[in-house]
Design a protein around this motif. Structure first.
Motif, PDB file in Angstrom:
ATOM      1  N   PHE A 180      33.977  32.517  24.722  1.00  0.00           N
ATOM      2  CA  PHE A 180      34.690  32.152  25.943  1.00  0.00           C
ATOM      3  C   PHE A 180      34.184  32.936  27.141  1.00  0.00           C
ATOM      4  CE2 PHE A 180      37.580  29.936  23.245  1.00  0.00           C
ATOM      5  CZ  PHE A 180      38.148  28.968  24.053  1.00  0.00           C
ATOM      6  N   ILE A 181      34.240  32.283  28.293  1.00  0.00           N
ATOM      7  CA  ILE A 181      33.883  32.900  29.562  1.00  0.00           C
ATOM      8  C   ILE A 181      35.133  32.938  30.436  1.00  0.00           C
ATOM      9  CG2 ILE A 181      32.491  32.716  31.653  1.00  0.00           C
ATOM     10  CD1 ILE A 181      30.393  31.248  30.004  1.00  0.00           C
ATOM     11  N   SER A 182      35.557  34.143  30.768  1.00  0.00           N
ATOM     12  CA  SER A 182      36.650  34.316  31.725  1.00  0.00           C
ATOM     13  C   SER A 182      36.003  34.453  33.100  1.00  0.00           C
ATOM     14  CB  SER A 182      37.466  35.563  31.381  1.00  0.00           C
ATOM     15  OG  SER A 182      38.088  35.417  30.122  1.00  0.00           O
ATOM     16  N   TRP A 183      36.047  33.407  33.873  1.00  0.00           N
ATOM     17  CA  TRP A 183      35.321  33.328  35.133  1.00  0.00           C
ATOM     18  C   TRP A 183      36.297  33.331  36.313  1.00  0.00           C
ATOM     19  CZ3 TRP A 183      36.632  29.297  38.280  1.00  0.00           C
ATOM     20  CH2 TRP A 183      37.348  28.259  37.673  1.00  0.00           C
ATOM     21  N   ILE A 184      35.778  33.563  37.514  1.00  0.00           N
ATOM     22  CA  ILE A 184      36.586  33.459  38.732  1.00  0.00           C
ATOM     23  C   ILE A 184      35.677  33.174  39.919  1.00  0.00           C
ATOM     24  CG2 ILE A 184      36.513  35.964  39.191  1.00  0.00           C
ATOM     25  CD1 ILE A 184      39.438  35.662  40.250  1.00  0.00           C
ATOM     26  N   HIS A 185      36.125  32.309  40.795  1.00  0.00           N
ATOM     27  CA  HIS A 185      35.415  32.029  42.040  1.00  0.00           C
ATOM     28  C   HIS A 185      35.524  33.265  42.931  1.00  0.00           C
ATOM     29  CE1 HIS A 185      34.449  30.215  45.925  1.00  0.00           C
ATOM     30  NE2 HIS A 185      34.147  29.068  45.338  1.00  0.00           N
ATOM     31  N   ILE A 186      34.442  33.613  43.619  1.00  0.00           N
ATOM     32  CA  ILE A 186      34.419  34.810  44.457  1.00  0.00           C
ATOM     33  C   ILE A 186      35.553  34.796  45.483  1.00  0.00           C
ATOM     34  CG2 ILE A 186      32.724  33.752  46.025  1.00  0.00           C
ATOM     35  CD1 ILE A 186      32.904  37.508  45.184  1.00  0.00           C
ATOM     36  N   SER A 187      35.883  33.641  46.022  1.00  0.00           N
ATOM     37  CA  SER A 187      36.968  33.557  47.009  1.00  0.00           C
ATOM     38  C   SER A 187      38.312  33.931  46.401  1.00  0.00           C
ATOM     39  CB  SER A 187      37.045  32.148  47.602  1.00  0.00           C
ATOM     40  OG  SER A 187      35.893  31.854  48.348  1.00  0.00           O
ATOM     41  N   ASP A 188      38.562  33.470  45.177  1.00  0.00           N
ATOM     42  CA  ASP A 188      39.816  33.804  44.508  1.00  0.00           C
ATOM     43  C   ASP A 188      39.867  35.277  44.114  1.00  0.00           C
ATOM     44  OD1 ASP A 188      41.261  31.408  44.605  1.00  0.00           O
ATOM     45  OD2 ASP A 188      40.212  30.591  42.880  1.00  0.00           O
ATOM     46  N   LEU A 189      38.726  35.847  43.747  1.00  0.00           N
ATOM     47  CA  LEU A 189      38.696  37.265  43.423  1.00  0.00           C
ATOM     48  C   LEU A 189      39.090  38.096  44.639  1.00  0.00           C
ATOM     49  CD1 LEU A 189      38.044  39.716  41.683  1.00  0.00           C
ATOM     50  CD2 LEU A 189      35.644  39.472  42.350  1.00  0.00           C
ATOM     51  N   ILE A 190      38.472  37.823  45.784  1.00  0.00           N
ATOM     52  CA  ILE A 190      38.774  38.583  47.002  1.00  0.00           C
ATOM     53  C   ILE A 190      40.214  38.347  47.425  1.00  0.00           C
ATOM     54  CG2 ILE A 190      38.154  38.943  49.404  1.00  0.00           C
ATOM     55  CD1 ILE A 190      36.088  39.851  47.176  1.00  0.00           C
ATOM     56  N   LYS A 191      40.652  37.107  47.317  1.00  0.00           N
ATOM     57  CA  LYS A 191      42.036  36.777  47.667  1.00  0.00           C
ATOM     58  C   LYS A 191      43.013  37.559  46.789  1.00  0.00           C
ATOM     59  CE  LYS A 191      45.096  32.707  47.835  1.00  0.00           C
ATOM     60  NZ  LYS A 191      45.172  31.257  47.517  1.00  0.00           N
ATOM     61  N   SER A 192      42.696  37.696  45.495  1.00  0.00           N
ATOM     62  CA  SER A 192      43.583  38.424  44.580  1.00  0.00           C
ATOM     63  C   SER A 192      43.606  39.916  44.902  1.00  0.00           C
ATOM     64  CB  SER A 192      43.154  38.198  43.124  1.00  0.00           C
ATOM     65  OG  SER A 192      42.032  38.990  42.766  1.00  0.00           O
ATOM     66  N   MET A 193      42.457  40.464  45.304  1.00  0.00           N
ATOM     67  CA  MET A 193      42.397  41.881  45.654  1.00  0.00           C
ATOM     68  C   MET A 193      43.243  42.180  46.887  1.00  0.00           C
ATOM     69  SD  MET A 193      38.387  42.871  44.994  1.00  0.00           S
ATOM     70  CE  MET A 193      37.779  43.195  43.332  1.00  0.00           C
ATOM     71  N   ILE A 194      43.124  41.347  47.896  1.00  0.00           N
ATOM     72  CA  ILE A 194      43.915  41.547  49.105  1.00  0.00           C
ATOM     73  C   ILE A 194      45.397  41.330  48.817  1.00  0.00           C
ATOM     74  CG2 ILE A 194      44.332  40.656  51.433  1.00  0.00           C
ATOM     75  CD1 ILE A 194      41.312  40.164  51.626  1.00  0.00           C
ATOM     76  N   PHE A 195      45.695  40.361  47.971  1.00  0.00           N
ATOM     77  CA  PHE A 195      47.070  40.113  47.518  1.00  0.00           C
ATOM     78  C   PHE A 195      47.651  41.373  46.880  1.00  0.00           C
ATOM     79  CE2 PHE A 195      50.054  38.739  44.207  1.00  0.00           C
ATOM     80  CZ  PHE A 195      50.891  37.869  44.892  1.00  0.00           C
ATOM     81  N   ALA A 196      46.868  42.019  46.023  1.00  0.00           N
ATOM     82  CA  ALA A 196      47.323  43.236  45.346  1.00  0.00           C
ATOM     83  C   ALA A 196      47.450  44.399  46.325  1.00  0.00           C
ATOM     84  CB  ALA A 196      46.356  43.598  44.227  1.00  0.00           C
TER      85      ALA A 196
END
Length: 294
Positions: A191-207
């Motif tokens: 399995f590959i646990s992937w994420i779009h770069i935009s969602d990654l940055i969005k999640s970091m700022i969210f946190a």
């Protein structure tokens, strides 16, 4: 504006994060070459200056630095480089945070889904660590960051495979498809646990901007896919055939122990982000790849 120190600000993730953060904060980028100003950073300094700045007081810290996991074969010497650039370096930042009088509001330190080891079962943030060099390295990396948890809010995104137009794993995977010789790597069942770069940055700022958000979270899409489906979807989006799998023994021959990055996988689920009501812009693989590649 409030100051945020970003280690690794010139990397793929770091540059994307500073691009968003600099809208509301003064970003102090940390570089081995402080004479060359980093894009989106109000100032570029070196590591000693950054640790001194932390000691004097800043709003927050983001550490995205570390030697590339896939940058070389995992020889004993390269394993030492990986450990030093992650565990030892993160420990130095934690020590600087603990020493300062004006504590930062947060310390975001990168981690990885490699923490879970090789698994085809769902893994949320409460799951136990796996086995092997990468899992053990990641666990020690997190421990080094958590040394600062009595002084500040520590945030640990366990990052999956980041899909981006500007580097990373996707760029390497595209090349064989461009020459019509693409196909799944290894067994295809991993399995590959992937994420779009935009969602990654969005999640970091969210946190960062949610004052009660702390600890580990799985920074990956809610829809992990196995390698067989991932490669088939990539081929479909590119309009290329998906006919030439690369066997495990070839990957091991070429990459040595580091082939485990490719032939093993994790099925990480972003349970914590779901609980906090985070909304992914690209939850599905096909829409994420189309956004990046069309």
């Amino acid at each position: 504006m409030k100051k945020i120190v970003v280690f690794g600000a010139g990397g793929m993730i770091g540059s994307a994060l500073t691009n968003e953060l600099n809208k509301n904060y003064d970003i102090i980028g940390v570089s081995r070459n402080p004479g060359k100003k980093l894009e989106n950073c109000a100032e570029t300094i070196d590591k000693p200056a950054a640790l001194e700045l932390i000691h004097s007081g800043v709003h927050g810290i983001a550490n995205l630095a570390g030697a590339s996991i896939a940058g070389s074969k995992w020889t004993d010497s390269y394993k030492k480089i990986l450990t030093s650039s992650r565990v030892d370096f993160t420990g130095e930042i934690s020590e600087a945070i603990n020493r300062c009088e004006n504590k930062p509001e947060f310390f975001l330190n990168a981690s990885a889904v490699g923490y879970y080891g090789n698994s085809t079962e769902n893994k949320d943030e409460s799951s136990a660590p796996g086995r092997g060099f990468l899992a053990e390295l990641t666990a020690e990396w997190e421990k080094a960051a958590l040394l600062a948890r009595e002084s500040t809010r520590v945030i640990l995104p366990r990052i999956g495979m980041v899909l981006s137009q500007t580097g990373g794993a996707l760029e390497k995977m595209l090349l064989p498809y461009k020459f019509f010789i693409g196909g799944p790597l290894g067994s295809g069942r991993q399995f590959i646990s992937w994420i779009h770069i935009s969602d990654l940055i969005k999640s970091m700022i969210f946190a960062i901007e949610n004052s009660d958000f702390r600890g580990v979270y799985n920074a990956c899409s809610p829809n992990p896919e196995n390698m067989k489906i991932f490669s088939r979807t990539l081929a479909e989006v590119l309009g290329r055939p998906n006919l030439f799998p690369v066997p495990e023994f070839v990957l091991k021959l070429l990459l040595g122990e580091s082939a485990t990055i490719v032939i093993e996988g994790q099925k990480a689920i972003p349970e914590k982000l779901n609980q906090y009501g985070f909304e992914f812009e690209y939850p599905g693989l096909k829409e994420a790849l189309r956004n990046l590649l069309d």
